[in-house]
Write a protein that holds these residues in place. Structure first.
Motif, PDB file in Angstrom:
ATOM      1  N   ASN A   1       0.827  -1.205   0.000  1.00 33.48           N
ATOM      2  CA  ASN A   1       0.000   0.000   0.000  1.00 33.48           C
ATOM      3  C   ASN A   1       0.858   1.250   0.000  1.00 33.48           C
ATOM      4  O   ASN A   1       1.987   1.217   0.485  1.00 33.48           O
ATOM      5  CB  ASN A   1      -0.824   0.016   1.295  1.00 33.48           C
ATOM      6  CG  ASN A   1      -2.295   0.074   1.012  1.00 33.48           C
ATOM      7  OD1 ASN A   1      -2.715   0.810   0.140  1.00 33.48           O
ATOM      8  ND2 ASN A   1      -3.061  -0.691   1.742  1.00 33.48           N
TER       9      ASN A   1
ATOM     10  N   SER B   1     -10.003  -3.080  -5.275  1.00 31.96           N
ATOM     11  CA  SER B   1     -10.091  -2.509  -3.930  1.00 31.96           C
ATOM     12  C   SER B   1     -11.507  -2.710  -3.421  1.00 31.96           C
ATOM     13  O   SER B   1     -12.409  -3.059  -4.180  1.00 31.96           O
ATOM     14  CB  SER B   1      -9.782  -1.006  -3.951  1.00 31.96           C
ATOM     15  OG  SER B   1     -10.921  -0.283  -4.416  1.00 31.96           O
TER      16      SER B   1
ATOM     17  N   LYS C   1      -6.898   3.058  -4.659  1.00 36.42           N
ATOM     18  CA  LYS C   1      -7.169   2.114  -3.589  1.00 36.42           C
ATOM     19  C   LYS C   1      -6.961   2.994  -2.363  1.00 36.42           C
ATOM     20  O   LYS C   1      -6.078   3.846  -2.381  1.00 36.42           O
ATOM     21  CB  LYS C   1      -6.134   1.000  -3.652  1.00 36.42           C
ATOM     22  CG  LYS C   1      -6.278  -0.045  -2.610  1.00 36.42           C
ATOM     23  CD  LYS C   1      -5.364  -1.200  -2.941  1.00 36.42           C
ATOM     24  CE  LYS C   1      -5.562  -2.259  -1.880  1.00 36.42           C
ATOM     25  NZ  LYS C   1      -5.349  -3.577  -2.383  1.00 36.42           N
TER      26      LYS C   1
END
Ligand code: NAP
Length: 547
Positions: free
Chosen positions: A222, A504, A340
């Motif tokens: 991430n 996502s 995302k």
């Protein structure tokens, strides 16, 4: 509409309490709904599954949990005295402070007496002949209400891993979204964290401080921006409080519910040096916000090449912080930035320099099983004392699907939404009169400062109910053509951005089998509010009002 007093009816021989409105959930949304509807003189019953009020901030008690919107903007605006009297202590308030705040609000407005805790609503069935909702709870209670208001939260149905054996594990298991009430001690223990979304990123550094050994199972890396949290600057607090009306208005009219200077140039229209200087300023500024990196240029969320400039800047920072190049590479996301859910973290990347922390890439070697003693991947067996599932939620629709909601003709909402949620404004559904979804699918909700979106929805619903009452209207129901058009619009606006290009929970892809659609409206909270206000001004255009 019924009177505001409670009565008993006995159509089936069994006594059924009749009230004006049932509200499901006692988080920020449910409590404000109660306050507003009570202000209209309605009788209201709130049901809450938890042992306490607070919703998200009740359940997410894991170490490190804090909101990533500034405290001064993440609170109720409906009462000028409340917003002046409450003193925030941090830029980004931690979960205990948010829970104290919501408990303060409940006491201040005497809300508790209409909230029934430890009670889960299991079914809501519309009785066409009476034009009322029959609500059933897991406590065997049945209540009849003119209005059913679902304030069930967008991220409140926890999702586990899709591998067998979860119940066989003999150590302690935790989900970040269902954390125990008492402090959990990880000292001297071998701990696994599965998941590196917002929750994992927050919990990992703190568990690493005490655990003997922490193993992090990452499937997708991430982009984690520095939270830059700090004690709140008293001058900042005073300043915002002195001009709260103007600040609230600006937030309501903004894109994400947090007013920012409007970007005027695209990332590729400026030089690399200028761009990187901007990204660095955001990265290093202790007062920057989650949205700062997203909104600095006009095209970050719409143009892949522009997006890549921000993505690469962050990858470069990861490589600087993480000392082992192989670990740094695993932590560097390869996909688009910001579409995302971007994450704020505190010492997240530096945590992977600790000798007691190991990163396992489960995109290369997926988890296959939870065993009695730990976890199996396709390559290795692991032994743990504790497993922390930071594996997210069945977002936007999960908590609604968990209630058996049946509208006209007994039609089930979950069947109507089998190919994805269809709503009018994310607020109402054709075939389900007088049922309202607070921050429901198809509204800005999770793509905004939730407090701004919650208040806007609750105010709109309360105004609608008040109008119905003054006009002698019994039911308000979205028209099928209006909800089709709105749902098409939600998808169309989503398609103008990069959001649908990435897996996502915004598009439902984190839950196997869930339809892949845009679950929230990315048109901006300001534009969305205007649309909702226009609908109301046009005599609730798109709704059928019946006497
Ligand atoms: P999430 O963002 O959905 O992250 C879940 C994580 O678990 C992801 O890393 C996911 O990997 C991983 N995962 C799920 N199933 C897996 C499996 N079977 N095997 C391996 N890994 C698996 O959930 P979350 O972190 O709880 O956050 C959800 C949302 O809540 C956030 O996006 C945010 O909106 C909100 N939230 C906000 C805050 C805050 O304000 N600071 C804090 C916590 C949560 P993949 O990415 O590969 O699917």
């Amino acid at each position: 509409m019924t009177t505001t007093s409670e009565r008993s009816a006995s159509s089936t021989g069994q006594k059924t309490r009749e009230i004006d409105a049932v509200v499901v959930g006692a988080g920020f949304a449910g409590l404000y709904t109660l306050h507003k509807l009570r202000g209209l003189g309605l009788s209201v019953q709130v049901y809450e599954a938890g042992d306490g009020i607070g919703g998200t901030w009740y359940w997410n008690r894991y170490p490190g949990a804090r909101v990533d919107v500034k405290s001064m903007y993440y609170n109720y605006s409906f009462d000028p005295e409340l917003e002046q009297e409450w003193e925030w202590t941090e830029k980004l308030p931690p979960q205990p402070e948010l829970l104290r705040y919501i408990n303060h609000v409940a006491d201040r407005f005497d809300l508790r007496k209409d909230v029934q805790l430890r009670t889960r609503v299991t079914a809501a069935v519309y009785d066409e002949s009476a034009a009322r909702w029959r609500i059933t709870t897991d406590q065997g209670e049945v209540v009849s209400a003119r209005f059913a208001i679902m304030a069930t939260g967008c991220l409140s149905a926890p999702k586990m891993v899709e591998v067998p054996g979860i119940e066989t594990f003999r150590g302690r298991s935790f989900h970040t979204g269902n954390w125990p009430d008492q402090e959990v001690d990880f000292s001297g223990r071998r701990v696994a964290v599965i998941g590196t979304g917002s929750s994992g990123v927050q919990v990992i550094p703190l568990v690493a401080e005490t655990a003997e050994k922490l193993t992090v199972f990452q499937r997708t890396a991430n982009y984690v921006l520095p939270a830059g949290n700090h004690a709140i600057d008293p001058e900042f607090q005073r300043d915002i409080k002195s001009r709260y009306r103007e600040v609230r208005k600006a937030n309501r009219e903004s894109s994400f519910g947090i007013a920012r200077p409007e970007a005027t140039t695209g990332a590729l229209e400026v030089s690399e040096d200028e761009r990187n200087a901007f990204y660095r300023a955001v990265w290093e500024d202790k007062d920057s916000e989650l949205v700062s990196m997203l909104t600095g240029y006009t095209d970050t969320l719409t143009d892949e090449a522009a997006n890549e400039t921000a993505a690469q800047f962050i990858r470069d920072r990861i490589a600087e912080i993480v000392t082992d190049p192989a670990v740094a590479e695993l932590l560097q996301p390869s996909g688009l930035f910001g579409v995302k859910r971007p994450v704020l973290g505190t010492d997240y990347y530096a945590t992977f320099n600790r000798p007691n922390v190991r990163l396992v890439d489960v995109s290369a070697t997926p988890l296959t099983e939870v065993t009695e003693s730990g976890l199996e991947t396709t390559q290795e067996s692991f032994e743990f004392d504790d497993i922390i599932y930071a594996t997210g939620y069945d977002a936007m629709t999960g908590a609604l699907d968990a209630v058996d909601i049946r509208g006209r003709g007994g039609a089930a909402l979950r069947e109507k939404w089998a190919d994805g949620p269809v709503t009018y404004l994310g607020l109402a559904v054709a075939g389900f009169p007088n049922l309202f979804t607070i921050t429901g699918p198809g509204s800005p909700a999770v793509l905004s400062n939730m407090l701004v979106s919650i208040e806007q929805h609750v105010d709109w619903v309360a105004d609608a109910i008040d109008t119905m009452r003054s006009k002698g209207v019994t039911t308000m129901e979205a028209r099928a053509d209006a909800e089709q058009e709105w749902t098409r619009h939600v998808g169309e606006v989503g398609d103008m951005t990069l959001y649908p290009k990435v897996d996502s929970w915004y598009v439902g892809s984190n839950v196997p089998g869930k339809p892949r659609v845009m679950y929230a409206y990315i048109g901006g909270v300001g534009a969305y509010r205007e649309k909702c206000d226009q609908v109301a001004a046009d005599d609730y255009d798109g709704f059928t009002l019946a006497r």
